[in-house]
Design a protein around this motif. Sequence first.
Motif, PDB file in Angstrom:
ATOM      1  N   GLU A 134     -49.078  68.367  39.494  1.00  0.00           N
ATOM      2  CA  GLU A 134     -49.024  69.425  40.496  1.00  0.00           C
ATOM      3  C   GLU A 134     -49.877  70.621  40.096  1.00  0.00           C
ATOM      4  O   GLU A 134     -50.957  70.796  40.625  1.00  0.00           O
ATOM      5  CB  GLU A 134     -47.580  69.838  40.792  1.00  0.00           C
ATOM      6  CG  GLU A 134     -47.423  70.579  42.095  1.00  0.00           C
ATOM      7  CD  GLU A 134     -48.203  69.914  43.230  1.00  0.00           C
ATOM      8  OE1 GLU A 134     -49.191  70.526  43.672  1.00  0.00           O
ATOM      9  OE2 GLU A 134     -47.854  68.804  43.661  1.00  0.00           O
ATOM     10  N   THR A 180     -44.679  68.409  36.062  1.00  0.00           N
ATOM     11  CA  THR A 180     -44.661  67.239  36.944  1.00  0.00           C
ATOM     12  C   THR A 180     -45.383  66.040  36.322  1.00  0.00           C
ATOM     13  O   THR A 180     -45.018  64.897  36.561  1.00  0.00           O
ATOM     14  CB  THR A 180     -45.319  67.596  38.300  1.00  0.00           C
ATOM     15  OG1 THR A 180     -44.584  68.677  38.872  1.00  0.00           O
ATOM     16  CG2 THR A 180     -45.335  66.429  39.273  1.00  0.00           C
ATOM     17  N   THR A 239     -35.509  80.721  43.473  1.00  0.00           N
ATOM     18  CA  THR A 239     -35.493  79.624  44.444  1.00  0.00           C
ATOM     19  C   THR A 239     -35.537  78.259  43.757  1.00  0.00           C
ATOM     20  O   THR A 239     -35.537  77.230  44.439  1.00  0.00           O
ATOM     21  CB  THR A 239     -36.671  79.749  45.430  1.00  0.00           C
ATOM     22  OG1 THR A 239     -37.874  80.013  44.694  1.00  0.00           O
ATOM     23  CG2 THR A 239     -36.435  80.851  46.450  1.00  0.00           C
ATOM     24  N   PHE A 273     -50.134  82.360  50.860  1.00  0.00           N
ATOM     25  CA  PHE A 273     -49.236  81.725  51.813  1.00  0.00           C
ATOM     26  C   PHE A 273     -47.908  82.487  51.931  1.00  0.00           C
ATOM     27  O   PHE A 273     -47.537  82.913  53.015  1.00  0.00           O
ATOM     28  CB  PHE A 273     -48.955  80.273  51.412  1.00  0.00           C
ATOM     29  CG  PHE A 273     -48.015  79.583  52.357  1.00  0.00           C
ATOM     30  CD1 PHE A 273     -48.412  79.255  53.647  1.00  0.00           C
ATOM     31  CD2 PHE A 273     -46.717  79.281  51.975  1.00  0.00           C
ATOM     32  CE1 PHE A 273     -47.536  78.647  54.541  1.00  0.00           C
ATOM     33  CE2 PHE A 273     -45.826  78.671  52.860  1.00  0.00           C
ATOM     34  CZ  PHE A 273     -46.243  78.349  54.145  1.00  0.00           C
ATOM     35  N   GLU A 322     -38.652  71.256  36.158  1.00  0.00           N
ATOM     36  CA  GLU A 322     -39.787  71.572  37.033  1.00  0.00           C
ATOM     37  C   GLU A 322     -39.985  73.076  37.078  1.00  0.00           C
ATOM     38  O   GLU A 322     -39.099  73.818  37.506  1.00  0.00           O
ATOM     39  CB  GLU A 322     -39.550  71.063  38.447  1.00  0.00           C
ATOM     40  CG  GLU A 322     -40.749  71.341  39.358  1.00  0.00           C
ATOM     41  CD  GLU A 322     -40.743  70.376  40.517  1.00  0.00           C
ATOM     42  OE1 GLU A 322     -41.433  69.348  40.413  1.00  0.00           O
ATOM     43  OE2 GLU A 322     -40.034  70.641  41.496  1.00  0.00           O
ATOM     44  N   ASN A 358     -48.909  89.638  47.502  1.00  0.00           N
ATOM     45  CA  ASN A 358     -50.315  89.198  47.390  1.00  0.00           C
ATOM     46  C   ASN A 358     -50.486  87.689  47.396  1.00  0.00           C
ATOM     47  O   ASN A 358     -51.603  87.200  47.258  1.00  0.00           O
ATOM     48  CB  ASN A 358     -51.015  89.757  46.141  1.00  0.00           C
ATOM     49  CG  ASN A 358     -50.946  91.248  46.088  1.00  0.00           C
ATOM     50  OD1 ASN A 358     -51.050  91.898  47.131  1.00  0.00           O
ATOM     51  ND2 ASN A 358     -50.733  91.799  44.904  1.00  0.00           N
ATOM     52  N   GLY A 359     -49.409  86.942  47.529  1.00  0.00           N
ATOM     53  CA  GLY A 359     -49.535  85.485  47.632  1.00  0.00           C
ATOM     54  C   GLY A 359     -50.142  85.138  48.987  1.00  0.00           C
ATOM     55  O   GLY A 359     -49.701  85.651  50.018  1.00  0.00           O
ATOM     56  N   ILE A 376     -38.119  79.662  50.357  1.00  0.00           N
ATOM     57  CA  ILE A 376     -39.412  80.152  49.854  1.00  0.00           C
ATOM     58  C   ILE A 376     -39.329  81.627  49.481  1.00  0.00           C
ATOM     59  O   ILE A 376     -38.942  82.466  50.307  1.00  0.00           O
ATOM     60  CB  ILE A 376     -40.517  79.945  50.916  1.00  0.00           C
ATOM     61  CG1 ILE A 376     -40.618  78.449  51.268  1.00  0.00           C
ATOM     62  CG2 ILE A 376     -41.853  80.481  50.412  1.00  0.00           C
ATOM     63  CD1 ILE A 376     -41.696  78.108  52.283  1.00  0.00           C
ATOM     64  N   ARG A 377     -39.724  81.930  48.249  1.00  0.00           N
ATOM     65  CA  ARG A 377     -39.782  83.328  47.816  1.00  0.00           C
ATOM     66  C   ARG A 377     -41.140  83.913  48.177  1.00  0.00           C
ATOM     67  O   ARG A 377     -42.174  83.288  47.928  1.00  0.00           O
ATOM     68  CB  ARG A 377     -39.568  83.443  46.303  1.00  0.00           C
ATOM     69  CG  ARG A 377     -39.695  84.884  45.811  1.00  0.00           C
ATOM     70  CD  ARG A 377     -39.580  85.006  44.316  1.00  0.00           C
ATOM     71  NE  ARG A 377     -38.223  84.819  43.849  1.00  0.00           N
ATOM     72  CZ  ARG A 377     -37.280  85.768  43.896  1.00  0.00           C
ATOM     73  NH1 ARG A 377     -37.559  86.954  44.391  1.00  0.00           N
ATOM     74  NH2 ARG A 377     -36.066  85.520  43.446  1.00  0.00           N
ATOM     75  N   PHE A 380     -47.591  78.555  40.043  1.00  0.00           N
ATOM     76  CA  PHE A 380     -48.438  78.587  41.233  1.00  0.00           C
ATOM     77  C   PHE A 380     -49.592  77.634  41.042  1.00  0.00           C
ATOM     78  O   PHE A 380     -49.895  77.233  39.917  1.00  0.00           O
ATOM     79  CB  PHE A 380     -48.899  80.010  41.578  1.00  0.00           C
ATOM     80  CG  PHE A 380     -49.347  80.807  40.395  1.00  0.00           C
ATOM     81  CD1 PHE A 380     -50.668  80.845  40.051  1.00  0.00           C
ATOM     82  CD2 PHE A 380     -48.427  81.497  39.626  1.00  0.00           C
ATOM     83  CE1 PHE A 380     -51.083  81.567  38.957  1.00  0.00           C
ATOM     84  CE2 PHE A 380     -48.837  82.224  38.511  1.00  0.00           C
ATOM     85  CZ  PHE A 380     -50.164  82.254  38.182  1.00  0.00           C
ATOM     86  N   ILE A 405     -44.186  86.053  47.491  1.00  0.00           N
ATOM     87  CA  ILE A 405     -44.874  86.609  46.313  1.00  0.00           C
ATOM     88  C   ILE A 405     -45.831  87.668  46.841  1.00  0.00           C
ATOM     89  O   ILE A 405     -46.666  87.365  47.696  1.00  0.00           O
ATOM     90  CB  ILE A 405     -45.701  85.514  45.596  1.00  0.00           C
ATOM     91  CG1 ILE A 405     -44.855  84.285  45.275  1.00  0.00           C
ATOM     92  CG2 ILE A 405     -46.444  86.057  44.388  1.00  0.00           C
ATOM     93  CD1 ILE A 405     -44.007  84.364  44.062  1.00  0.00           C
ATOM     94  N   PHE A 448     -43.426  73.263  47.722  1.00  0.00           N
ATOM     95  CA  PHE A 448     -42.069  73.782  47.932  1.00  0.00           C
ATOM     96  C   PHE A 448     -41.082  72.619  47.892  1.00  0.00           C
ATOM     97  O   PHE A 448     -41.353  71.545  48.448  1.00  0.00           O
ATOM     98  CB  PHE A 448     -41.972  74.543  49.269  1.00  0.00           C
ATOM     99  CG  PHE A 448     -42.934  75.695  49.313  1.00  0.00           C
ATOM    100  CD1 PHE A 448     -42.696  76.842  48.578  1.00  0.00           C
ATOM    101  CD2 PHE A 448     -44.119  75.599  50.019  1.00  0.00           C
ATOM    102  CE1 PHE A 448     -43.619  77.883  48.546  1.00  0.00           C
ATOM    103  CE2 PHE A 448     -45.052  76.627  50.007  1.00  0.00           C
ATOM    104  CZ  PHE A 448     -44.790  77.776  49.270  1.00  0.00           C
ATOM    105  N   SER A 449     -39.946  72.849  47.249  1.00  0.00           N
ATOM    106  CA  SER A 449     -38.969  71.786  47.039  1.00  0.00           C
ATOM    107  C   SER A 449     -38.031  71.675  48.229  1.00  0.00           C
ATOM    108  O   SER A 449     -37.664  72.694  48.828  1.00  0.00           O
ATOM    109  CB  SER A 449     -38.150  72.091  45.793  1.00  0.00           C
ATOM    110  OG  SER A 449     -39.016  72.338  44.713  1.00  0.00           O
ATOM    111  N   HIS A 456     -56.283  76.788  42.352  1.00  0.00           N
ATOM    112  CA  HIS A 456     -56.875  76.585  43.676  1.00  0.00           C
ATOM    113  C   HIS A 456     -58.256  75.966  43.682  1.00  0.00           C
ATOM    114  O   HIS A 456     -58.703  75.477  44.694  1.00  0.00           O
ATOM    115  CB  HIS A 456     -56.903  77.911  44.455  1.00  0.00           C
ATOM    116  CG  HIS A 456     -55.525  78.408  44.716  1.00  0.00           C
ATOM    117  ND1 HIS A 456     -55.215  79.732  44.819  1.00  0.00           N
ATOM    118  CD2 HIS A 456     -54.374  77.742  44.848  1.00  0.00           C
ATOM    119  CE1 HIS A 456     -53.924  79.865  45.026  1.00  0.00           C
ATOM    120  NE2 HIS A 456     -53.397  78.677  45.035  1.00  0.00           N
TER     121      HIS A 456
END
Length: 337
Positions: free
Chosen positions: A35, A43, A208, A168, A322, A165-166, A160-161, A326, A163, A145-146, A329
Amino acid sequence: MSRTVAIEGGGAFAVEPGEIVLDAAERQGIELPHECRAGNCGTCRVKVAEGQVSYASWPSALSEAEAACGFALACQARAETDLVLRYERVAYTEPSRQSALVIDVAPLAPDIVQVQLVLPDLERLEYRPGQHVNVFLEDGTHRSFSMASPPQGNAIDLHIRRIANGRFTGGMLAQLQAGDMLDVEIPLGTFHYHPEDERPILLVATGTGISPIKSIAQALMEDPDCPPVALYWGMRTKDELYLHDEIPAWGEKLFEFAYVPVLSRADASWSGRRGHVQQAVAEDIGDFSEYAIYLCGSPNMIHDAKALFLARGAQPAHVYAEGFSFQRHEAPAATLS
Ligand SMILES: Cc1cc2nc3c(=O)[nH]c(=O)nc-3n(C[C@H](O)[C@H](O)[C@H](O)COP(=O)(O)OP(=O)(O)OC[C@H]3O[C@@H](n4cnc5c(N)ncnc54)[C@H](O)[C@@H]3O)c2cc1C
């Protein structure tokens, strides 16, 4: 000199000097579980049945005790010799790309939202409780996301937390609403409930990270051979403990269930446990040798928890973890010529 990496049960590929095992596999069209590609999520953990690997820098999701037991992280490992890799022999549902319809987006806590999705092209989605989905963005990158619930028809719940400046979670998520479509790949990941591991269960989550742990707990509720279950959940403040009122009721269906919330930044009104969740666990349990241990959430918590618990007898083969790291990219490492 190139080395050969064989996968027990079938498949082999060559790895060039200095090349990462995962990159070499991908270069030759072989899919290995992975991952984050940064050694933080775990992972890609695999047992090295034969041979030796090395790391340019030690990956945070691998403890020295795990390495001593033969575990390696394929996304960081380089082959020092020919290798034989042993992957778990469990039947995973093949992942597939799907369109997901957003059913609801609702706040759970100040910075955490629940996103409910259905997969209209599937009648029923099978996955192992604990696994995750990848959501694709327009640039082709994805975010993991789990699933927060066990398989339930073609619907999935995500926690979903946001973040700051994240891209998504800090941006697109705020615009997401019922009726929107997302491009996803599902089911993914090697973190999941192990019904064959019948030891007393210790579940440890931060933030989360409770999401896949909830899915696992719900699967345990349906298990007639449910072993004793202890859940420690670390958060910063009480208002973030978004399942705090619900979790005690899990004890009606789980065997000898204990729930211990632990806050690291509690105000004076909190009368419960304080500090880091892994420390609270270590205060309560002296010997971890008999537990099946599931760790999920912050990579730092997992790193520290492994160090603490493995030093007190936890067995690497019974530690399932797990880290919610992040994603890297950029594209994977360039093909060697
Ligand atoms: C297997 C797996 C399962 C996951 N499941 C969940 C889940 O169920 N719920 C959930 O809330 N999250 C989960 N995560 C973490 C989640 O994937 C990332 O937080 C998310 O990808 C961030 O995307 P973004 O576009 O908002 O941030 P990006 O734009 O990708 O990141 C921007 C910056 O934000 C910071 N950042 C991003 N994510 C994190 C993080 N998790 N921790 C600390 N800093 C961060 C970094 O500095 C990063 O450079 C999971 C991660 C993995 C690997």
